[in-house]
Design an enzyme around this catalytic site. Structure first.
Site, short mmCIF file in Angstrom:
data_model
loop_
_atom_site.label_atom_id
_atom_site.label_comp_id
_atom_site.label_asym_id
_atom_site.label_seq_id
_atom_site.Cartn_x
_atom_site.Cartn_y
_atom_site.Cartn_z
N GLY A 69 0.96 -1.24 0.16
CA GLY A 69 -0.05 0.05 0.20
C GLY A 69 0.85 1.24 -0.14
O GLY A 69 0.61 2.12 -0.75
N MET A 85 4.49 3.21 2.17
CA MET A 85 5.81 2.84 2.86
C MET A 85 6.40 4.24 3.85
O MET A 85 6.31 5.31 2.98
CB MET A 85 7.01 2.43 2.07
CG MET A 85 8.38 2.19 2.79
SD MET A 85 7.95 0.88 3.96
CE MET A 85 9.18 1.38 5.05
N GLU A 86 6.57 4.03 5.11
CA GLU A 86 6.93 5.44 6.03
C GLU A 86 8.45 5.79 5.91
O GLU A 86 8.70 6.20 7.02
CB GLU A 86 6.34 4.72 7.28
CG GLU A 86 7.37 3.72 7.99
CD GLU A 86 6.93 2.22 7.78
OE1 GLU A 86 6.15 2.08 6.79
OE2 GLU A 86 7.32 1.40 8.61
N HIS A 127 -1.72 6.33 8.52
CA HIS A 127 -0.84 5.45 8.81
C HIS A 127 0.42 5.62 8.82
O HIS A 127 1.38 5.44 9.72
CB HIS A 127 -1.56 4.05 8.09
CG HIS A 127 -0.57 2.75 8.49
ND1 HIS A 127 -1.05 1.83 9.45
CD2 HIS A 127 0.64 2.43 8.06
CE1 HIS A 127 0.00 0.87 9.56
NE2 HIS A 127 0.93 1.00 8.64
N GLU A 128 0.81 5.93 7.46
CA GLU A 128 2.32 6.05 7.04
C GLU A 128 3.01 7.25 7.91
O GLU A 128 4.11 7.30 8.36
CB GLU A 128 2.56 6.15 5.63
CG GLU A 128 1.94 5.35 4.85
CD GLU A 128 2.43 3.76 5.19
OE1 GLU A 128 3.31 3.68 5.85
OE2 GLU A 128 1.55 2.70 5.09
N GLU A 136 3.67 -2.14 13.46
CA GLU A 136 2.38 -2.06 12.60
C GLU A 136 1.18 -2.32 13.42
O GLU A 136 0.18 -1.60 12.99
CB GLU A 136 2.57 -3.36 11.57
CG GLU A 136 3.87 -3.28 10.62
CD GLU A 136 3.63 -2.03 9.85
OE1 GLU A 136 2.58 -1.25 9.77
OE2 GLU A 136 4.59 -1.71 9.09
N1 TRP Z 1 5.70 -0.64 6.27
C1 TRP Z 1 4.67 -0.51 5.32
C2 TRP Z 1 3.36 -0.23 5.97
O1 TRP Z 1 3.08 0.96 6.25
C3 TRP Z 1 4.48 -1.93 4.55
C4 TRP Z 1 5.43 -2.27 3.45
C5 TRP Z 1 5.42 -1.09 2.43
C6 TRP Z 1 6.07 -3.30 3.15
N2 TRP Z 1 6.04 -1.66 1.19
C7 TRP Z 1 6.37 -2.91 1.62
C8 TRP Z 1 6.12 -4.33 3.50
C9 TRP Z 1 7.27 -3.95 1.09
C10 TRP Z 1 7.16 -5.30 2.85
C11 TRP Z 1 7.49 -4.91 1.58
O2 TRP Z 1 2.78 -1.07 6.47
ZN ZN Z 2 2.49 0.24 8.38
#
Ligand code: TRP
Ligand code: ZN
Length: 871
Positions: A267, A269-270, A303-304, A326
């Protein structure tokens, strides 16, 4: 060659790194096929590690160009470099610097991990272990460094250059090239590293934090789509404000950037200060996004952003602690959405999603503790259990200790662990410290897989005005009697004929909560002046399956009279679920009548809630309730018959509601929760009308489609038509495809609707969809829209008795596995409930899993899922 079961990494084998990295200086020259990464790492022995140990840096698909130690070239026998690692045989005993130059091909990177290109835009994804595809590194979250990143690129190809932290310098680098230098003062693990380079448009605004810091917030999107980025930007600002008021957490850099890319495995990435998003969770306009899309964008942006504290400032010691960031961050984004929207409606949505995804996972071969003890491939543990059950644990903790103590515990957690890589124990210790409580029994929630069953019975003694509730907890499949009990907060009340009985008292219930911390317990209410109906697990106070034998009439009393909106909804769901599993015309009629009375009295005062009450449990939920010998066709038929019955009995009311809500159509579209709620009820009404009378339904839906001014109504109408075979459906689908031919995200909705049609012809339809010019196996959103929607959203056709549905998914997995193992492995999890199917279907699924298992060179990701699923 047969795929071996991949080796396991175990929590109990954790040990600190022998070396630490304090600073990382990167000079990255972006090039489509030969990107140069010049990395200087400031290393030192870790006092907590083994003195004099050789240094091993992780790598994945890397080519080493040169290496220097403290500025001097290294002798060839002093180190070993392969694509998958770098070893320094005798590192210095004091701090030293290692300069490594690597070269990678971002265009050839189809795994979408590390540095890759999406529609020509350079971007990165480093969680969980993608940084090692950029340079050799100690790629583990407990190694935290301060990063300075110089990015250089062709000015025309990548006019925008973004990195983590603050921009410190930018300028030209020769005639065609330019550079930007980003410095992130906050030490971070490599998985939070990010960069972006490309042609992007942007919208931006300023936010001043509670500490007085002026932050420039920007959302970057494909040029020309800036007008679809406003809602995401607004959600950023609302998230920043909310984290300050709800948790006292300010932002800590001068810039906060969000970038939308089209090719993304998950979805969003933070990454520190530079969140990278799947564009479907950024781009929104009334014409292209549904109310559900707006809500998802708001939630994922939040969330992020919230990860900045729960994940980044306080990160995870190792990947076994994934739920630490998470589960906690999902809890935080759920609270945010609840504050932005209707709390009860959001709670119901959370629980629906938990039951649809986490309960089956927890009941099948892929089940695992919220904190796993072992893994072969960490990317396979970004699961509903870690995320959603993880969030439920945090929620239960708050329920148990109260909102004020919870806030104090969170403050303590952030204060004690800021800048550190923490564990679940550190998290619980903060709450133990502020409350003085022993949370060791509660901690079992992190260790114990499976959904507990809570059985409750009630006895009423009218002479004594006394009511006794007996509770028994059990964890199916987890050996014997002596497994210690879980701590289950049971939010409850007693409901009389005219509403909750306020005079009833019980010494074991405080603030409406009974804490069940034994295998069995009995509690007694006094002052119960009439025979009550117990309302248990209000607001879904714990992730359990509740067994409470009530009559339909008792449940309908809860629907009409309970003070807890969640349990009002739950009561209707329970009756509907029973009617799907054991069809009974007389009871179905009584249920329809009760729903009718509910609609008459309150549908218009809370349309969103009413729409949820009208929505029957899904086929998946019915299958999940059965636990074995599942026949998806029988479930489908029973559920459709119940829908048709409700549609017929409720028809006059649904028509009136539809007319009363029609006015909402005339107003300009607004994605707010109240407007969305009116649309959802109106569309739910049409859906039931169509179920009861497909002919009328088809013409009404076609009419709604023709008049629709927003994607919510358009898609709802198309979804209704899609369930009614005939010419109208095919024309509507064709018209939609034509209208949105240049909108891949909208075509994904079109793909998904068709992939979920519960008819045998869907297999051929999917073959045609895969040949559609907009479809490509290289884009995860497209694959998920067609094959993912089929595998996870079309139970009758995926689990066809002839095995052709399983084949289709297996073929896709086989075709995708080497290019993008993460997405392939996730598709494979659709087989997770295969053993619960009736025998002949289960046999076909088993055959298919063995076929996949035998694929030569199957990825670790897929091999791990197959091995555990067959397990
Ligand atoms: N940490 C991300 C989240 O907010 C999850 C995530 C994004 C992720 N891209 C990824 C995990 C690729 C594994 C691989 O939930
Ligand atoms: Zn997350």
């Amino acid at each position: 060659m047969r795929t071996e079961t991949p080796p396991l990494i175990r929590l109990e084998e954790y040990r600190p790194s022998d070396y630490l990295i304090d600073r990382v200086d990167l000079d990255i020259r972006l090039d489509p096929h030969a990107t140069r990464i010049d990395a200087t790492l400031a290393l030192r022995p870790n006092p907590a590690g083994r003195a004099g140990a050789p240094l091993h840096l992780d790598g994945d698909d890397l080519r080493l160009v040169s290496v220097a130690l403290d500025g001097a070239a290294l002798a060839a026998d002093a180190y070993t470099a392969t694509p998958s690692g770098f070893g320094l045989h005798a590192p210095p005993g004091q701090p030293f610097s290692l300069r490594l130059v690597t070269e990678i091909d971002p265009t050839a990177n189809t795994k979408l991990m590390g540095l890759y290109r999406s529609n020509g835009v350079y971007c990165t994804q480093c969680e969980a272990d993608g940084f090692r595809r950029i340079t050799y590194f100690l790629d583990r979250p407990d190694v935290m460094a301060v990063y300075t990143t110089r990015i250089e690129a062709d000015r025309a190809e990548a006019p925008v250059l973004l990195g983590n932290g603050n921009l410190v310098e930018s300028g030209s680098a020769g005639t065609d090239r330019h550079f930007a230098i980003w410095h992130d003062p906050h030490p971070k693990p490599a998985y939070l590293f990010a960069l972006v380079g490309g042609r992007l448009g942007q919208v931006e605004t300023r936010f001043t934090t509670m500490e007085g810091r002026a932050v420039t917030c920007a959302v970057y999107v494909e040029p020309g789509k800036e007008d679809r980025a406003g809602y995401a930007l607004d959600a950023v600002i609302r998230s920043m404000r909310w984290d300050e008021t709800a948790f006292g957490r300010p932002y800590d850099l001068d810039a906060f950037n969000v970038v939308a890319v089209s090719d993304f495995n998950m979805g969003a990435m933070e990454n520190k200060g530079l969140n990278i998003f799947n564009d479907k969770y950024v781009l929104a306009s009334p014409e292209t996004a549904t109310d559900g899309d707006y809500a998802a964008i708001e939630a994922i942006i939040a969330h992020e952003y919230f990860h900045n504290w729960s994940g980044n400032r306080v990160t995870c010691r190792d990947w076994f602690q994934l739920c630490l960031k998470e589960g906690l961050t999902v809890f935080r984004d759920q609270e945010f959405s609840s504050d932005m929207r209707s709390r009860p409606v959001h709670r119901i949505a959370e629980v629906r999603s938990l039951r649809a995804r986490q309960f089956p996972e927890d009941a099948g071969p892929l089940r695992h503790p919220v904190r796993p003890r072992a893994y072969a491939e960490i990317n396979n543990f970004y699961t509903a259990t870690v995320y959603d059950k993880g969030a439920e644990i945090v929620r239960m903790l708050r329920t148990l200790i109260g909102a004020d103590a919870f806030r104090a515990g969170m403050d303590r957690y952030f204060a004690d662990n800021d800048g550190r890589a923490a564990t679940v124990e550190d998290f619980l210790a903060a709450f133990a410290a502020v409350t003085g409580r022993d949370l060791s029994a509660f901690a079992r929630w992190y260790e114990r897989p499976g959904t507990p069953r809570l059985t409750a019975t009630m006895a009423y003694d009218p002479a004594a005005s006394r009511c006794t509730l007996r509770f028994t907890q059990s964890l199916p499949g987890e050996g014997g009697r002596d497994t210690p009990p879980l701590v289950i907060p049971v939010a409850l009340g007693l409901v009389g004929a005219a509403g909750p009985l306020s005079g009833a008292t019980c010494p074991d219930v405080r603030d409406g909560i009974f804490v069940l911390d034994r295998a069995e317990a009995e509690i007694v209410f006094d002052g119960v002046t009439e025979e009550p109906v117990p309302s248990l697990m209000r607001d879904f106070s714990a992730p359990v399956r509740l067994d409470l034998a009530l009559t339909d009439a008792q449940r309908m009393r809860l629907l009409a009279q309970d003070s807890d909106p969640f349990n009002r909804w739950q009561a209707a769901q329970d009756v509907a679920l029973r009617l799907i599993l054991e069809p009974d015309p007389a009871r179905a009629y009584a249920f329809a009548e009760a729903l009718g009375r509910f609609l008459d009295s309150e549908a218009l005062s809370d349309p969103a809630f009413a729409a949820l009450v009208l929505a029957l449990p899904s086929e998946g939920e019915a299958a999940d309730a059965l636990l074995s010998d599942v026949d998806p066709d029988a479930i489908h038929r029973a559920r459709f018959a119940l829908r048709a019955h409700l549609g017929q009995v409720l028809r006059p009311r649904l028509e009136r509601l539809d007319a009363a809500l029609a006015a909402a159509d005339d107003a300009a579209y607004s994605p707010d929760a109240a407007s969305a709620g009116r649309r959802s009820l109106r569309n739910a009404a049409l859906d039931l009308i169509a179920a009861g009378d497909p002919e009328t339904g088809a013409s009404r839906a076609a009419d709604r489609l023709a008049r629709a001014t927003n994607m919510t109504d358009r898609l709802a109408a198309l979804g209704i038509l899609a369930l009614i075979p005939g010419q109208a459906r095919e024309e509507a689908l064709a018209g939609f495809a034509e209208r949105f031919a240049d909108e891949p995200l909208v075509l994904d909705k079109w793909f998904a609707i068709q992939a979920q049609i519960p008819e045998p012809g869907t297999l051929d339809r999917i073959a045609r969809l895969k040949a559609h010019p907009a479809f490509t196996m290289t884009n995860p959103n497209r694959v998920r829209a067609v094959v993912g929607s089929f595998a996870f959203g079309n139970p009758t056709q995926f689990a066809r008795a002839d095995g052709a549905g399983f084949s289709l998914v297996a073929d896709t997995v086989a075709a995708l596995d080497s290019a993008n193992p993460q997405v392939a492995a996730r598709l494979l999890t659709a087989f997770g409930s295969w053993r619960r199917l009736e025998k002949s279907r289960a046999a076909k699924a088993g055959e298919m899993l063995n076929r996949i298992k035998a694929i030569p060179g199957l990825s670790r990701d897929s091999a791990d899922i197959v091995a555990r699923t067959l397990g």
